[in-house]
Enzyme design. Structure first.
Site, PDB file in Angstrom:
ATOM      1  N   GLU A   1      -9.811  -1.166   7.465  1.00  0.00           N
ATOM      2  CA  GLU A   1      -8.011  -0.821   7.053  1.00  0.00           C
ATOM      3  C   GLU A   1      -7.467   0.919   7.853  1.00  0.00           C
ATOM      4  OE1 GLU A   1      -7.868  -3.063   3.249  1.00  0.00           O
ATOM      5  OE2 GLU A   1      -8.884  -0.650   2.185  1.00  0.00           O
ATOM      6  N   CYS A   2      -6.233   0.734   8.289  1.00  0.00           N
ATOM      7  CA  CYS A   2      -5.449   1.763   8.207  1.00  0.00           C
ATOM      8  C   CYS A   2      -6.513   3.042   9.414  1.00  0.00           C
ATOM      9  CB  CYS A   2      -5.051   2.968   7.098  1.00  0.00           C
ATOM     10  SG  CYS A   2      -3.874   3.334   7.554  1.00  0.00           S
TER      11      CYS A   2
END
Length: 477
Positions: free
Chosen positions: A351-352
């Site tokens: 994520e991210c």
């Protein structure tokens, strides 16, 4: 002292940047260095402040976010992490009443304080104010009669005479509300910031002296009698220990020249990327993975030359890969190992910043391109201001390592990079909503059994997702 009598409060501010983080950190540090066991918490989805909390209190800090986890989830986290402590300090988010909506309290510090039945210490930046500080305080204190206030701290007084003027104005207007004190302006102890917030604890080698200076600043100006009567006793172990340093994530011992060998212990080994590039993890996410049978094995994409042997899956959290792009790119052996792990069909969730690391390349603010893992055929391009910010709810349109189609999770999105382009045919399985309704554009990308997204999901919003990921990691191990 029983749990019911433990002094606990929420440090809230009238706005972002008013000094609530400094006051919260100063309180945590002042109490911890007196020998007290302090349970630190952060309201909202922030990752950086909890790392500073952990250093100040010597104990893992946990996020409390009712929008992401629900009232019962927040209450459960709070109860578990406050067992056997001497004091509780919860740092608020933004202004006291700011949250998911402009017209109701969801996601706000005020909602959290009422949910946990905790009093509020309100921090006001009183720079360039006199009697007006009383009007501002009165407005905040009377806005919601259901909120309890244990006091007010006025910050940023320019001189002793200014401090005296502020105290006189406040006490005349609000004699029923304790004024804890007036803090003098002291820019020397302010923590440095960068995009996304404060400089992370992992990147702040001088943080402990700063924290002690904050505690000294607080103790010299505030009446801390709220915490009187608690006696220090031998420290108890953190109830949710994780491998690594003060923030709970940095692997001890610095860089390693060879892959980590996973010891034959119970549980499914899950590799978690942990270093200066990747440090954004909710403590509850890791706890839920462990509760589902995972054994967290930290590794460093910056310093290790290979993945830990025997791991069934990988978890790449967010962080600052853009600040470590050259070193990440130079670690060709690790990039190859990650690419081969993904290509082999093992479950990977990113994520991210972790999602960016799995892309082909990252273009920094200077326009230089850095080669990365190449799992996703796309490029992240850094920008000078945020590209997305806000709460998100995602519903999966297809099965993934987080569960079957229709899995619903909540989280938060905040990043300065954007995708240069999305290749045709690359599956994107998230249907996503935010404060304004449906969020257009592809999100939740899938390559084999690798799932990557800009959204930081909180597994507390759906613990079944953590269990599904561990189950996927267990297959074939």
């Amino acid at each position: 002292m029983t749990h019911d009598t433990v002094p606990a409060l929420v440090v809230a501010g009238v706005k972002s940047g008013c000094g609530k983080t400094s006051v919260a950190l100063g309180l945590m540090r002042a109490l911890a260095r007196r020998g007290h066991i302090v349970a630190p918490f952060k309201a909202g989805p922030d990752f950086i402040d909890p790392g500073h909390h952990a250093l100040a209190a010597g104990r893992t800090s946990h996020n409390l976010d009712a929008w992401m986890c629900g009232a019962s989830g927040v209450a459960d986290i709070y109860k578990r992490q406050t067992a056997g402590v001497d004091a509780v300090v919860v740092e608020g988010v933004m202004g006291l009443f700011d949250g998911f909506s402009a017209t109701e309290e969801t996601g706000s510090t005020a909602e959290l304080a009422k949910l946990l039945d905790l009093p509020v210490l309100l921090v006001i930046d009183a720079a360039s104010m006199a009697r007006s500080v009383a009007a501002l305080a009165q407005g905040f204190i009377r806005f919601d009669p259901r909120l309890r206030f244990c006091g007010v701290a006025l910050n940023n007084a320019g001189s002793p005479s200014h401090a005296a003027l502020l105290a006189e104005a406040f006490r005349a207007a609000l004699p029923d509300i304790p004024l804890w004190g007036v803090l003098p302006r002291c820019s020397a102890i302010a923590a440095p910031s960068r995009h996304l917030g404060l400089v992370t604890a992992e990147d702040s080698p001088d943080l402990l002296p700063r924290l002690d200076a904050l505690a000294d600043w607080l103790e010299a100006s505030l009446d801390l009698s709220f915490f009187h009567g608690i006696e220090p006793h031998p420290r108890q172990p953190d109830p949710t220990p994780h491998p690594g340093g003060p923030g709970g994530m940095i692997p001890p011992g610095g860089s390693r020249a060879a892959p980590v060998r996973v010891r034959a212990e119970p549980g499914i080994a899950v590799g978690v990327a942990c270093d200066k590039a990747f440090s954004f993890y909710y403590g509850e996410n890791l706890r839920l993975l462990e509760a589902a049978g995972a054994r967290i094995v930290p590794f460093s994409p910056l310093d290790d030359t290979g993945l830990p042997e025997g791991v069934g899956g990988l978890y790449f959290g967010g962080g600052y890969p853009e600040l470590q792009a050259e070193k990440l790119a130079a670690n060709v052996a690790m990039r190859r190992a990650v690419r081969e792990f993904c290509a082999a069909g093992r479950p990977v969730y990113a994520e991210c910043g972790g999602f960016m690391y799995l892309m082909e390349s990252l273009v920094d603010l200077g326009g230089k391109s850095h080669a990365l893992c190449g799992v996703f055929p796309m490029t992240a391009v850094m920008g000078g201001r945020f590209a997305a910010l806000g709460y998100r709810e995602v519903t999966t349109r297809a099965a993934s390592c987080l569960g079957p189609a229709g899995t619903v999770l909540r989280g938060h999105e905040f990043h300065y990079s954007r995708l240069a382009a999305v290749p045709d045919g690359l599956p994107a399985i998230y249907a996503m909503t935010g404060r304004g309704g449906f969020v257009a554009g592809p999100e939740g990308f899938v390559a084999g059994r690798t799932l990557g997204s800009y959204v930081h999901l909180h597994f507390g919003s759906n613990p079944a997702a953590a269990a599904a990921f561990v189950a996927a990691c267990a297959e074939g191990t």
